[in-house]
Scaffold this motif. Structure first.
Motif, PDB file in Angstrom:
ATOM      1  N   PRO A   1      38.481  16.293 -24.384  1.00  0.00           N
ATOM      2  CA  PRO A   1      39.386  15.741 -25.405  1.00  0.00           C
ATOM      3  C   PRO A   1      40.439  14.817 -24.805  1.00  0.00           C
ATOM      4  CG  PRO A   1      38.956  18.047 -25.855  1.00  0.00           C
ATOM      5  CD  PRO A   1      38.327  17.750 -24.520  1.00  0.00           C
ATOM      6  N   HIS A   2      40.930  13.898 -25.614  1.00  0.00           N
ATOM      7  CA  HIS A   2      41.815  12.824 -25.158  1.00  0.00           C
ATOM      8  C   HIS A   2      43.004  13.286 -24.309  1.00  0.00           C
ATOM      9  CE1 HIS A   2      39.353  11.007 -28.116  1.00  0.00           C
ATOM     10  NE2 HIS A   2      40.198  11.019 -29.132  1.00  0.00           N
TER      11      HIS A   2
ATOM     12  N   ASP B   1      40.361   8.121 -31.780  1.00  0.00           N
ATOM     13  CA  ASP B   1      38.957   8.494 -31.671  1.00  0.00           C
ATOM     14  C   ASP B   1      38.038   7.284 -31.802  1.00  0.00           C
ATOM     15  OD1 ASP B   1      37.130  10.743 -31.311  1.00  0.00           O
ATOM     16  OD2 ASP B   1      36.409  10.243 -33.315  1.00  0.00           O
ATOM     17  N   ILE B   2      38.242   6.476 -32.841  1.00  0.00           N
ATOM     18  CA  ILE B   2      37.333   5.348 -33.071  1.00  0.00           C
ATOM     19  C   ILE B   2      38.045   4.027 -33.346  1.00  0.00           C
ATOM     20  CG2 ILE B   2      35.347   6.704 -33.822  1.00  0.00           C
ATOM     21  CD1 ILE B   2      36.233   6.280 -36.716  1.00  0.00           C
TER      22      ILE B   2
ATOM     23  N   ARG C   1      38.611  19.129 -33.563  1.00  0.00           N
ATOM     24  CA  ARG C   1      39.644  18.404 -32.815  1.00  0.00           C
ATOM     25  C   ARG C   1      40.149  17.202 -33.596  1.00  0.00           C
ATOM     26  NH1 ARG C   1      37.904  13.628 -30.921  1.00  0.00           N
ATOM     27  NH2 ARG C   1      35.650  13.276 -30.795  1.00  0.00           N
ATOM     28  N   LEU C   2      39.334  16.680 -34.520  1.00  0.00           N
ATOM     29  CA  LEU C   2      39.743  15.521 -35.313  1.00  0.00           C
ATOM     30  C   LEU C   2      40.999  15.785 -36.118  1.00  0.00           C
ATOM     31  CD1 LEU C   2      36.360  14.232 -36.768  1.00  0.00           C
ATOM     32  CD2 LEU C   2      37.793  13.106 -35.064  1.00  0.00           C
TER      33      LEU C   2
ATOM     34  N   GLY D   1      34.875  12.544 -41.531  1.00  0.00           N
ATOM     35  CA  GLY D   1      35.346  13.616 -40.668  1.00  0.00           C
ATOM     36  C   GLY D   1      35.631  14.917 -41.390  1.00  0.00           C
TER      37      GLY D   1
ATOM     38  N   GLY E   1      43.905  14.275 -32.230  1.00  0.00           N
ATOM     39  CA  GLY E   1      43.052  14.031 -33.388  1.00  0.00           C
ATOM     40  C   GLY E   1      43.448  12.807 -34.197  1.00  0.00           C
TER      41      GLY E   1
END
Length: 345
Positions: free
Chosen positions: A75-76, A179-180, A166-167, A158, A174
């Motif tokens: 995760p980030h 994420d995108i 996690r989003l 999502g 999140g």
């Protein structure tokens, strides 16, 4: 000579990358590190990693002398610290996007890579694909005249992952943007650069709106208007609110170039791998894209391997300066919509 990889993390993207490594030239997966021995063993068994090199901690993997380069897919919020530790271990790094939660963290990663003389690349894999090269080639050939506008979006549903994903967790970085949302921004920066004969340009202005959920404190969707110094503008959308169009368009004085499937050209169901060209007043024309390797992650691994085996510390597809400009742009976008993470405090 082949590059020997270790993978940190055993989630969905780690599995996707491992499948790419299996068909990539001059690359070999030799180790995996997870938070538990059990998950490392399960992952390793799927990809023929020796049981002795399936580690129940990330630190154990970093001690393995047989690992040349590490793909970090956690995760980030863990990216920065793991990248710093990987650099200290003398391992080269392919770091899943976003490189870090903010500019301050990204600078720590750059400093560590420089101090320990290791290769570092942020994993915007679509940048390596021949489809992008074809698009840039046609832009620079003047197919659509002077470029005025870039339109790019990336979204998906999502909600189906549920509130424990996690989003929807701020503490795991999140939301849509990190994420995108980096994909549309990195695309616009690459195209603006191509117009001026450069690898990228950084925005001179970013204005954005969006919805940050009051309960989860993550962004559900956001839209940005972006300006570059060469007068190219961009309209960018990202969201985890629904499955919206994920294509891109580059609009010029003579016409339009379009990619129907820019981000995951390895997934046939998302659209064809091709560049579509339309002159004003005429129908769309399809420009085919030639490629030896259909697996997007194999293409990325081969790009990283080519740079490392050539003694380089950066990859031309995503240089350190490019990644620094990227994190600054995302920081500004987040600031515009009030999206804050623990790492920002």
């Amino acid at each position: 000579m082949s590059l020997k990889w270790g993978i940190i993390g055993t989630g969905a993207i780690a599995n996707t990358f491992a499948r790419g490594l299996a068909v990539a030239r001059r690359n070999e997966l030799v180790a995996v590190g997870s938070r538990t021995p059990e998950s490392a063993q399960i992952f390793g068994k799927k990809y023929n990693v020796p049981a002795s090199q399936c580690y129940g901690s990330y630190a154990e993997l970093l001690k393995d002398p047989g690992v040349d380069i590490v793909y970090i897919s956690t995760p980030h919020p863990q990216h920065c610290e793991l990248a710093v530790q990987t650099a200290k271990a003398g391992k080269h790094i392919l770091l899943e996007k976003p490189m870090a939660m903010n500019e301050a963290e990204a600078q720590r990663v750059f400093d560590a890579a420089k101090q320990h003389n290791v290769f570092l690349m942020e994993a915007y894999m679509y940048r390596c694909h021949p489809q992008m090269e074809k698009l840039i080639e046609r832009i620079q050939a003047g197919d659509i005249g002077n470029v005025k506008l870039v339109r790019a979006s990336f979204s998906y549903n999502g909600y189906e992952f549920g509130p424990d994903s996690r989003l929807w967790l701020n503490e795991l970085g999140g939301g849509a943007l990190l994420d995108i949302g980096g994909y549309p921004m990195s695309f616009a920066r690459r195209i603006a650069g191509a117009v001026s004969g450069k690898p990228f340009l950084n925005p001179t202005a970013i204005k954005a709106v969006g919805h940050v959920q009051p309960e989860t404190k993550v962004d559900e969707w956001t839209i940005a208007s972006v300006q570059f110094e060469n007068n190219v503008t961009a309209q960018l959308l990202t969201g985890i609110f629904g499955d919206y169009d994920c294509g891109v368009e580059v609009v010029g004085t003579k016409g339009v170039l379009r990619l129907p499937n820019p981000w995951r050209p390895d997934i046939e169901a998302l659209g064809p791998v091709q560049v579509e060209r339309k002159e004003h007043g005429k129908p769309f024309e399809v420009l085919s894209v030639e490629m030896e390797q259909p697996n997007l992650y194999a293409i990325e691994a081969e790009a990283a391997a080519a740079a490392v085996l050539d003694g380089k510390k950066e990859c031309a597809y995503m240089s350190w300066d490019d990644s620094l400009g990227q994190v600054r742009a995302l920081d500004k976008w987040r600031q515009e919509i009030g999206l804050v993470y623990a790492a920002d405090q």
